[in-house]
Write a protein that holds these residues in place. Structure first.
Motif, PDB file in Angstrom:
ATOM      1  N   THR A   1      -3.927  -9.211   2.663  1.00  0.00           N
ATOM      2  CA  THR A   1      -4.652  -8.349   3.623  1.00  0.00           C
ATOM      3  C   THR A   1      -4.767  -9.092   4.957  1.00  0.00           C
ATOM      4  N   VAL A   2      -3.665  -9.115   5.673  1.00  0.00           N
ATOM      5  CA  VAL A   2      -3.557  -9.948   6.875  1.00  0.00           C
ATOM      6  C   VAL A   2      -4.394  -9.433   8.040  1.00  0.00           C
ATOM      7  N   SER A   3      -4.752  -8.156   8.042  1.00  0.00           N
ATOM      8  CA  SER A   3      -5.446  -7.600   9.214  1.00  0.00           C
ATOM      9  C   SER A   3      -6.891  -8.056   9.312  1.00  0.00           C
ATOM     10  N   VAL A   4      -7.490  -8.527   8.219  1.00  0.00           N
ATOM     11  CA  VAL A   4      -8.899  -8.938   8.252  1.00  0.00           C
ATOM     12  C   VAL A   4      -9.088 -10.426   7.966  1.00  0.00           C
ATOM     13  N   SER A   5      -8.009 -11.143   7.648  1.00  0.00           N
ATOM     14  CA  SER A   5      -8.175 -12.516   7.203  1.00  0.00           C
ATOM     15  C   SER A   5      -7.069 -13.418   7.733  1.00  0.00           C
ATOM     16  N   ALA A   6      -7.453 -14.369   8.568  1.00  0.00           N
ATOM     17  CA  ALA A   6      -6.482 -15.351   9.066  1.00  0.00           C
ATOM     18  C   ALA A   6      -5.940 -16.196   7.919  1.00  0.00           C
ATOM     19  N   GLU A   7      -6.788 -16.460   6.934  1.00  0.00           N
ATOM     20  CA  GLU A   7      -6.345 -17.242   5.783  1.00  0.00           C
ATOM     21  C   GLU A   7      -5.302 -16.473   4.971  1.00  0.00           C
ATOM     22  N   ALA A   8      -5.530 -15.167   4.794  1.00  0.00           N
ATOM     23  CA  ALA A   8      -4.536 -14.347   4.085  1.00  0.00           C
ATOM     24  C   ALA A   8      -3.215 -14.345   4.850  1.00  0.00           C
ATOM     25  N   ARG A   9      -3.290 -14.282   6.168  1.00  0.00           N
ATOM     26  CA  ARG A   9      -2.071 -14.305   6.982  1.00  0.00           C
ATOM     27  C   ARG A   9      -1.334 -15.627   6.813  1.00  0.00           C
ATOM     28  N   ALA A  10      -2.091 -16.740   6.758  1.00  0.00           N
ATOM     29  CA  ALA A  10      -1.465 -18.051   6.571  1.00  0.00           C
ATOM     30  C   ALA A  10      -0.772 -18.137   5.208  1.00  0.00           C
ATOM     31  N   HIS A  11      -1.428 -17.618   4.175  1.00  0.00           N
ATOM     32  CA  HIS A  11      -0.807 -17.606   2.843  1.00  0.00           C
ATOM     33  C   HIS A  11       0.446 -16.728   2.857  1.00  0.00           C
ATOM     34  N   ALA A  12       0.386 -15.594   3.573  1.00  0.00           N
ATOM     35  CA  ALA A  12       1.532 -14.684   3.643  1.00  0.00           C
ATOM     36  C   ALA A  12       2.717 -15.359   4.320  1.00  0.00           C
TER      37      ALA A  12
ATOM     38  N   ALA B   1      -1.611 -21.785  -8.235  1.00  0.00           N
ATOM     39  CA  ALA B   1      -1.922 -21.955  -9.662  1.00  0.00           C
ATOM     40  C   ALA B   1      -2.199 -20.609 -10.323  1.00  0.00           C
ATOM     41  N   ILE B   2      -2.925 -19.731  -9.618  1.00  0.00           N
ATOM     42  CA  ILE B   2      -3.194 -18.400 -10.160  1.00  0.00           C
ATOM     43  C   ILE B   2      -1.910 -17.590 -10.242  1.00  0.00           C
ATOM     44  N   GLY B   3      -1.067 -17.709  -9.222  1.00  0.00           N
ATOM     45  CA  GLY B   3       0.212 -17.015  -9.244  1.00  0.00           C
ATOM     46  C   GLY B   3       1.109 -17.496 -10.369  1.00  0.00           C
ATOM     47  N   ASP B   4       1.135 -18.801 -10.589  1.00  0.00           N
ATOM     48  CA  ASP B   4       1.973 -19.363 -11.659  1.00  0.00           C
ATOM     49  C   ASP B   4       1.514 -18.873 -13.028  1.00  0.00           C
ATOM     50  N   HIS B   5       0.197 -18.718 -13.195  1.00  0.00           N
ATOM     51  CA  HIS B   5      -0.317 -18.296 -14.497  1.00  0.00           C
ATOM     52  C   HIS B   5      -0.185 -16.791 -14.713  1.00  0.00           C
ATOM     53  N   SER B   6      -0.494 -16.009 -13.695  1.00  0.00           N
ATOM     54  CA  SER B   6      -0.491 -14.544 -13.849  1.00  0.00           C
ATOM     55  C   SER B   6       0.895 -13.930 -13.715  1.00  0.00           C
ATOM     56  N   GLN B   7       1.807 -14.648 -13.040  1.00  0.00           N
ATOM     57  CA  GLN B   7       3.172 -14.155 -12.839  1.00  0.00           C
ATOM     58  C   GLN B   7       3.185 -12.706 -12.334  1.00  0.00           C
ATOM     59  N   PRO B   8       2.676 -12.498 -11.109  1.00  0.00           N
ATOM     60  CA  PRO B   8       2.618 -11.125 -10.579  1.00  0.00           C
ATOM     61  C   PRO B   8       3.995 -10.578 -10.213  1.00  0.00           C
TER      62      PRO B   8
ATOM     63  N   PRO C   1      -6.288 -22.631 -14.460  1.00  0.00           N
ATOM     64  CA  PRO C   1      -7.286 -21.570 -14.291  1.00  0.00           C
ATOM     65  C   PRO C   1      -7.332 -20.675 -15.520  1.00  0.00           C
ATOM     66  N   LYS C   2      -8.503 -20.083 -15.774  1.00  0.00           N
ATOM     67  CA  LYS C   2      -8.683 -19.157 -16.894  1.00  0.00           C
ATOM     68  C   LYS C   2      -8.669 -17.732 -16.367  1.00  0.00           C
ATOM     69  N   GLY C   3      -7.781 -16.919 -16.907  1.00  0.00           N
ATOM     70  CA  GLY C   3      -7.700 -15.523 -16.486  1.00  0.00           C
ATOM     71  C   GLY C   3      -8.439 -14.632 -17.467  1.00  0.00           C
TER      72      GLY C   3
ATOM     73  N   LEU D   1      -9.173 -19.599  -0.757  1.00  0.00           N
ATOM     74  CA  LEU D   1      -8.745 -20.656  -1.660  1.00  0.00           C
ATOM     75  C   LEU D   1      -7.604 -21.439  -1.027  1.00  0.00           C
ATOM     76  N   SER D   2      -7.432 -22.673  -1.481  1.00  0.00           N
ATOM     77  CA  SER D   2      -6.358 -23.513  -0.958  1.00  0.00           C
ATOM     78  C   SER D   2      -5.000 -23.004  -1.446  1.00  0.00           C
ATOM     79  N   ALA D   3      -3.949 -23.483  -0.814  1.00  0.00           N
ATOM     80  CA  ALA D   3      -2.600 -23.100  -1.227  1.00  0.00           C
ATOM     81  C   ALA D   3      -2.360 -23.467  -2.688  1.00  0.00           C
ATOM     82  N   ALA D   4      -2.828 -24.646  -3.101  1.00  0.00           N
ATOM     83  CA  ALA D   4      -2.628 -25.088  -4.488  1.00  0.00           C
ATOM     84  C   ALA D   4      -3.353 -24.171  -5.463  1.00  0.00           C
ATOM     85  N   GLU D   5      -4.571 -23.721  -5.099  1.00  0.00           N
ATOM     86  CA  GLU D   5      -5.341 -22.840  -5.983  1.00  0.00           C
ATOM     87  C   GLU D   5      -4.695 -21.464  -6.092  1.00  0.00           C
ATOM     88  N   VAL D   6      -4.230 -20.928  -4.966  1.00  0.00           N
ATOM     89  CA  VAL D   6      -3.550 -19.628  -4.976  1.00  0.00           C
ATOM     90  C   VAL D   6      -2.277 -19.711  -5.811  1.00  0.00           C
TER      91      VAL D   6
END
Length: 524
Positions: free
Chosen positions: A118-129, A105-112, A180-182, A98-103
Motif C-alpha cells: 500500500t504505497v500511497s499511505v506508507s513510505a515504508e511500504a514503498r521502500a519494501h515494494a 521471514a514471513i514471506g519465506d514461511h507463508s509463500q504468498p 515466525p509463527k503463522g 517491520l524490517s526487511a528481514a522480518e518481512v
C-alpha cells in the motif's frame, strides 16, 4: 454451547466479504470508512472489493493461495481483505514498519502467490515494494498500490467446502527468536469475534470508531475494523498513532468509540497534561487491550476522559478476544472482565487439573474463536490445542466469585526467586505508580545456584524530574516484599516495542543477560 451463541453463529455470513455486502443492501449510502478526508460508503466498499476480487483472479491468485499485503492502515488494505475473502485466498497482513528481514521471514514461511504494497499511505511500504521490484497498479476505485511478481512455485492449500471453515487470515505473532509463527484464523473465527465485539460494546450504525490499531495485528483486524463494520458503523482509519491526531479526531469527527493499547493512553496523558476537557465529547466507550493495564494508568485515563476505561484480554490464537468488561458492569479494578458469551474457560494447575476459585493457574479456553492451528506446524498445534479443543493460552490468571478474570502474567514469564513466585505484572504495577515512570517491563534472568533474579526496565516521563536507580529501589521498599524487588533497574530511552505498542520482552531478556555478562566480565 448456549442457544444464543448458536443463534449468533447461524446468523453469521459464510465469509468476511458478507459484511460489506449486507450493509450495501441495507444502508448503501452509509459511510463505512473515512481516511484523510476521503469517505467510502458501504456500497463503494462492496463494489471495490468485488472489482478487486476479479482483478486478483485475473492476476493469477487462486483459492487456497496466500495473498501478502505489506501495509499500514488504509482503505486499500480493507478492500483487499474483503477481496481475498471473496475468492477463498488467505490474507497475510504484514506491517510495513517491520524490517526487511522480518518481512522476508514471513514471506519465506507463508509463500504468498503475490505480494501487494500500500504505497500511497506508507513510505515504508514503498521502500519494501522498491526492494522487491513491485510494479505500480491503480486499484479500481481505491488508488495506487504496488504489485509483486507472481510466485509460480506457490502451492495452493485445500479449500473447505464450507466457507466459514476456510482460513481467512494468516497472522504472524510477534517473535524475538526463531521462525515466525503463522496463526490460521477462519472466517468463522473472525466473524464470531467481530459480532461478539459489536454486541459487547453495544455498537450501532451511528457509531464512529477510531481505527489506529494496526490491522496487521489481530486486535486491529477483528475487534476494531471488522467489529465496527459488522455493526454498520463508521471506521476512521489512521495509518499511525499520534496523541495530537487522536485529539483532533475526537473533536472533528465526533468519535464515539476508542480502542487502544495501554501505551497509547500513556502517550496521550504525557502529551495532554490536563489541557483538554474530554468529558464534553461524543465519546461513550473507551477500551484498553493488547497488554496488561495497570491501575495508575487506568485511573489517570479515566480522569482525562471522564469515563470508565474498559479492559479486556485475548491473544492471536483466540481471534483475539477471550474476556471483556461489560458496559453495564464497569469496574474500578484492573480485571480483564468475564469470558465473552460462547467461550468456555478452565483454570488449571501444571498437571491440567482444574483449580478452585481464586486460585491462580493457567487459563485454557474453548470456543468458536479458537484458531485452526499454526501454519505448517502440526506438532506445535497439537501441543497448544488438545484433542477436546481446549487452547492452552500460556497465561496465568485467577477468577473471582463474580467470574471476573485477573491477569497475572505469562506462565513462561513467571520468575521463581528463593522458592517464591514473582509475577512481573505485580512489580510493573508498583513501578508504574511512580510519577516519573511512563511504563516498565520486568523479566527474569538466571542467577546464582539456579535462582532467578528480577530485572526491571523503565521508561521515564520526560516532563517529570528524572529519578536515579536508587530512588526507584527506595520507592519499591514499602510496596513490594523483598523477594519481589528487582536486583537491577535499568532506565531506557524507549522500550523495544511492536507496532501495536506491545513491549518485546524477549529482547529485554536478552539485554538483561548481556548486562549481567558485562558486569561479571567487564572489558579491560
Amino acid at each position: 454451547m448456549s442457544g444464543s451463541t448458536n443463534l449468533l453463529l447461524d446468523s453469521l455470513p459464510q465469509r468476511l466479504s458478507g459484511i460489506p455486502e449486507r450493509w450495501a443492501q441495507q444502508t448503501p449510502e452509509a459511510i463505512a470508512l473515512c481516511q484523510d478526508g476521503v469517505a467510502f460508503t458501504f456500497q463503494q466498499l462492496a463494489q471495490a472489493s468485488i472489482q478487486a476480487a476479479q482483478w486478483l483472479r485475473d492476476s493469477g491468485v487462486r483459492p487456497g493461495d496466500r495473498l501478502m499485503v505489506v501495509a499500514e492502515n488504509c482503505i486499500a488494505q480493507i478492500v483487499l481483505i474483503f477481496a481475498a475473502a471473496r475468492i477463498d485466498a488467505w490474507i497475510v497482513n504484514v506491517n510495513a514498519r517491520l524490517s526487511a528481514a522480518e518481512v522476508d521471514a514471513i514471506g519465506d514461511h507463508s509463500q504468498p502467490r503475490r505480494i501487494i504494497y500500500t504505497v500511497s499511505v506508507s513510505a515504508e511500504a514503498r521502500a519494501h515494494a522498491e526492494r522487491g521490484g513491485a510494479l505500480a497498479h491503480q486499484l479500481t476505485g481505491v488508488g495506487e498500490i504496488a504489485v509483486g511478481a507472481l510466485n509460480e512455485t506457490c502451492s495452493v492449500e485445500p479449500v473447505c467446502a464450507s466457507g466459514s471453515e476456510q482460513v481467512a487470515a494468516l497472522i504472524y505473532t510477534t517473535g524475538t527468536t526463531g521462525l515466525p509463527k503463522g496463526v490460521m484464523l477462519t472466517h468463522r473465527n473472525l466473524l464470531f469475534i467481530a459480532a461478539s465485539s459489536s454486541q459487547v460494546r453495544g455498537l450501532v450504525p451511528g457509531d464512529r470508531a477510531y481505527g489506529v490499531l494496526p490491522i496487521t495485528h489481530v486486535f486491529g483486524l477483528a475487534s476494531v475494523a471488522l467489529g465496527t463494520l459488522y455493526a454498520g458503523a463508521t471506521l476512521y482509519l489512521a495509518a499511525r498513532y499520534s496523541p495530537a491526531a487522536l485529539l483532533q479526531a475526537i473533536r472533528d469527527d465526533k468519535l464515539t468509540i476508542i480502542q487502544g493499547v495501554p501505551a497509547m493512553y500513556a502517550r496521550l496523558l504525557e502529551y495532554d497534561k490536563g489541557r483538554q476537557d474530554l468529558a464534553q465529547t461524543s465519546l461513550r466507550f473507551i477500551y484498553a487491550g493488547g497488554s496488561p493495564l495497570d491501575s495508575t494508568l487506568k485511573l489517570e485515563t479515566e480522569r482525562l476522559f471522564g469515563r470508565t476505561l474498559h479492559n479486556g484480554y485475548g491473544m492471536t490464537e483466540s481471534s483475539p478476544t477471550i474476556s471483556q468488561t461489560r458496559l453495564d458492569a464497569p469496574r474500578s479494578d484492573t480485571s480483564v472482565g468475564s469470558v465473552i458469551p460462547g467461550v468456555e474457560a478452565r483454570i488449571v494447575d501444571s498437571q491440567g487439573a482444574d483449580l478452585p476459585q481464586d486460585e491462580p493457574g493457567e487459563l485454557w479456553v474453548r470456543g468458536p474463536n479458537v484458531m485452526k492451528g499454526y501454519y505448517r506446524d502440526e506438532a506445535l498445534t497439537a501441543r497448544t490445542i488438545d484433542a477436546q479443543g481446549w487452547l492452552n493460552t500460556g497465561d496465568l490468571v485467577r477468577q473471582d466469585s463474580d467470574g471476573a478474570l485477573f491477569l497475572i502474567g505469562r506462565s513462561k514469564e513467571l520468575i521463581i526467586r528463593s522458592g517464591f513466585n514473582v509475577y512481573p505484572i505485580e512489580v510493573e504495577a508498583a513501578l508504574n505508580a511512580h510519577p516519573a515512570v511512563a511504563q516498565s517491563a520486568v523479566v527474569g534472568r538466571p542467577g546464582h545456584g539456579g535462582n532467578e533474579e528480577v530485572v526491571a526496565f523503565v521508561e521515564l516521563d520526560p516532563t517529570q524530574p528524572a529519578p536515579n536507580e536508587q530512588s526507584l529501589h527506595d520507592w519499591l521498599v514499602s510496596r513490594l516484599s523483598p523477594y519481589k524487588r528487582p536486583s537491577q533497574i535499568v532506565v531506557m530511552q524507549a522500550m523495544p516495542a511492536a507496532a501495536t505498542g506491545k513491549i518485546l520482552k524477549g529482547q529485554l531478556k536478552e539485554l538483561a543477560q548481556r548486562l549481567l555478562k558485562e558486569e561479571l566480565h567487564p572489558e579491560p
